[in-house]
Scaffold this motif. Structure first.
Motif, PDB file in Angstrom:
ATOM      1  N   ALA A  46       0.830  -1.208   0.000  1.00 12.86           N
ATOM      2  CA  ALA A  46       0.000   0.000   0.000  1.00 12.86           C
ATOM      3  C   ALA A  46       0.865   1.260   0.000  1.00 12.86           C
ATOM      4  N   ASP A  88       2.042   1.860  -3.472  1.00 20.03           N
ATOM      5  CA  ASP A  88       0.984   2.443  -4.293  1.00 20.03           C
ATOM      6  C   ASP A  88       0.778   3.923  -3.968  1.00 20.03           C
ATOM      7  N   ARG A  89       1.045   4.289  -2.726  1.00 20.55           N
ATOM      8  CA  ARG A  89       0.813   5.679  -2.304  1.00 20.55           C
ATOM      9  C   ARG A  89       1.973   6.602  -2.660  1.00 20.55           C
ATOM     10  N   HIS A 106       1.188   5.186  -8.909  1.00 22.20           N
ATOM     11  CA  HIS A 106       1.004   5.567  -7.520  1.00 22.20           C
ATOM     12  C   HIS A 106       0.300   6.912  -7.463  1.00 22.20           C
ATOM     13  N   ARG A 125      -7.012   7.225  -8.929  1.00 22.02           N
ATOM     14  CA  ARG A 125      -6.679   6.032  -8.151  1.00 22.02           C
ATOM     15  C   ARG A 125      -7.883   5.617  -7.326  1.00 22.02           C
ATOM     16  N   ALA A 134      -9.138   2.285  -1.434  1.00 17.40           N
ATOM     17  CA  ALA A 134      -8.599   1.013  -0.942  1.00 17.40           C
ATOM     18  C   ALA A 134      -9.700  -0.025  -0.727  1.00 17.40           C
ATOM     19  N   ILE A 173     -10.316  -3.095  -2.989  1.00 20.59           N
ATOM     20  CA  ILE A 173      -9.509  -4.320  -2.931  1.00 20.59           C
ATOM     21  C   ILE A 173     -10.342  -5.481  -2.393  1.00 20.59           C
ATOM     22  N   SER A 184      -7.543  -5.930 -10.416  1.00 21.21           N
ATOM     23  CA  SER A 184      -6.988  -4.950  -9.477  1.00 21.21           C
ATOM     24  C   SER A 184      -7.570  -3.560  -9.713  1.00 21.21           C
ATOM     25  N   ARG A 213      -3.802   0.337  -7.391  1.00 20.81           N
ATOM     26  CA  ARG A 213      -3.689  -0.519  -6.206  1.00 20.81           C
ATOM     27  C   ARG A 213      -3.018  -1.864  -6.535  1.00 20.81           C
ATOM     28  N   GLU A 214      -2.291  -1.918  -7.655  1.00 19.85           N
ATOM     29  CA  GLU A 214      -1.728  -3.193  -8.099  1.00 19.85           C
ATOM     30  C   GLU A 214      -0.742  -3.782  -7.091  1.00 19.85           C
ATOM     31  N   THR A 256      -0.538  -3.315  -3.889  1.00 19.92           N
ATOM     32  CA  THR A 256      -1.245  -3.762  -2.694  1.00 19.92           C
ATOM     33  C   THR A 256      -1.898  -5.118  -2.930  1.00 19.92           C
TER      34      THR A 256
END
Length: 405
Positions: free
Chosen positions: A70, A73-74, A208, A215, A218, A221, A340, A344-345, A347
């Motif tokens: 995570a 991704d951030r 990211h 994006r 979360a 997911i 995905s 968020r790939e 993560t």
């Protein structure tokens, strides 16, 4: 293969050297789990303490793996990997000092948890990079999906190779030097090759927050399709842990414990070879059906292994199981990659990777006790149970509907 084939185009765009760097960069973790066990047994003279310490490494990885994904991704993979590489190298050196020092076992366990918690998560981040690179390629209709499946097959094969030969490398280094040498070697490899992996230009291919205004949140997911894929990798981890533990008990009871690694390697090598070939399968052989088909092959191999009576019959059973497990694992990652959420790939890939580790840890603990109390003949049915669970998840997967291309 044509000069302008998608695979050649992908390899040319990211550079052949990337694959060597990504392979070696994930080798340290495969060395650490076994290397810590070997070192602690030598330092403390206790197999129980060594096993517990090794388990703590896995526990640390489970706890932080998705969080590291995570964070990538951030903030992007590069800063996260550079920090993880530096911290884990220092922790591994500290672990050697603590193991051989006059310190309480509680401190040893704490540092072991930190060693796992700082694992750089190279495998899921490599998958995220390649998915990002494929998404940026201009290909004919349908070619993206095929290339992504081939890439997930390659990544699964590399994981198999690393986790088969990592423990072998630990044994060679420990014999050639000292039991602490594999852990120190893992620290050096982490510092050099994870840093090289972090600095490689492909770090920019994984999306990211700074470059992806759309994006997805979360909570996406937790989509059923991703949860089922994670359940599949959990069941796969249960199979790995149950098979290795029950196989060890089987070989010990049969009087050939030194052949455990060879037998397990038969499955790993076959798994890696078949995983590489999933991209060659026809597109009409959909991912959902591949999950069922290859898990069925794995189930037959697991049942034959449960009824094995010697080295030869076990070897043939594991060879067949390998033909099922590699393509199944590649299929699970391909499904997760296709489902995905945007941005968020890393993560998602870390969640799947951590699920494998969770399954391995749980199965090793449960099946180890089962083998001691009931014997290897009973313990060898535990992998069958794990494969049945994997098949159930595969059947439930049909209910999530069509995935986006």
């Amino acid at each position: 293969m044509e000069r302008d084939s998608p695979i050649r185009t992908l390899a040319a765009s990211i550079g052949i050297g990337y694959f060597a760097i990504a392979l070696i960069a994930r080798l340290p973790y495969a060395m650490i789990v076994v290397g810590v066990l070997t070192m602690v047994v030598d330092a403390r003279g206790s197999l129980a303490v060594g096993g517990l310490t090794s388990a703590m490494v896995g526990l640390g990885t489970i706890a932080t793996g998705p969080l590291i994904g995570a964070a990538a991704d951030r903030w992007g993979q590069r800063p996260v990997l550079l920090l993880a590489a530096l911290v884990q190298s220092l922790v591994l050196v500290a672990l050697v000092a603590v193991a051989y020092g006059d310190t309480p076992e509680g401190m040893l366990l704490l540092v072991s948890v930190l060693a796992g918690a700082t694992a750089p998560q190279v495998s899921p981040m490599s998958r995220a990079r390649l998915v990002g690179a494929i998404g940026r390629m201009r290909l004919a209709r349908g070619a993206h999906g095929r290339l992504q499946e081939s890439t997930m097959g390659y990544e699964s094969a590399v994981d198999e190779i690393v986790f088969v030969f990592g423990p072998v490398l630990v044994g060679v280094v420990a014999i050639a030097a000292t039991p602490a040498a594999p852990v120190l070697a893992a620290a050096a490899l982490t510092l050099v090759f994870v840093t090289a992996f972090a600095l490689h230009p492909t770090a920019r291919t994984a999306g990211h927050a700074s470059e992806a205004g759309d994006r997805e949140p979360a909570r996406r997911i937790a989509r059923p399709g991703i949860l089922l894929a994670a359940g599949g990798t959990l069941a796969t981890g249960l199979f790995f842990g149950a098979m290795l533990t029950s196989l060890t008990a089987f070989a010990k009871a049969g009087g050939f414990p030194e052949q455990t690694g060879i037998l397990y390697g038969i499955m790993g090598i076959g798994s890696a070879i078949l995983a590489l070939g999933v991209g060659l399968l026809p597109r009409r052989f959909a991912l959902a059906w591949r999950w069922i088909a290859f898990t069925t092959i794995l189930l037959v191999g697991a049942v034959l292994a449960a009824g094995a009576t010697g080295v030869l019959s076990m070897g043939w059973a594991l060879a067949l199981a390998g033909c099922g497990i590699g393509p199944t694992l590649a299929t699970l990652y391909a499904l997760a990659a296709a489902r995905s959420p945007r941005g968020r790939e890393a993560t998602v890939m870390a969640v799947l990777g951590s699920s494998v580790v969770v399954g391995q840890a749980l199965a090793s603990m449960i099946v180890g006790s089962l083998a001691e109390s009931a014997g290897p003949s009973v313990a060898l049915w535990a992998p069958v149970v794990a494969v049945v669970l994997l098949l159930v998840f595969g059947l439930l997967n049909f209910r999530v509907g069509r995935i986006r291309p």
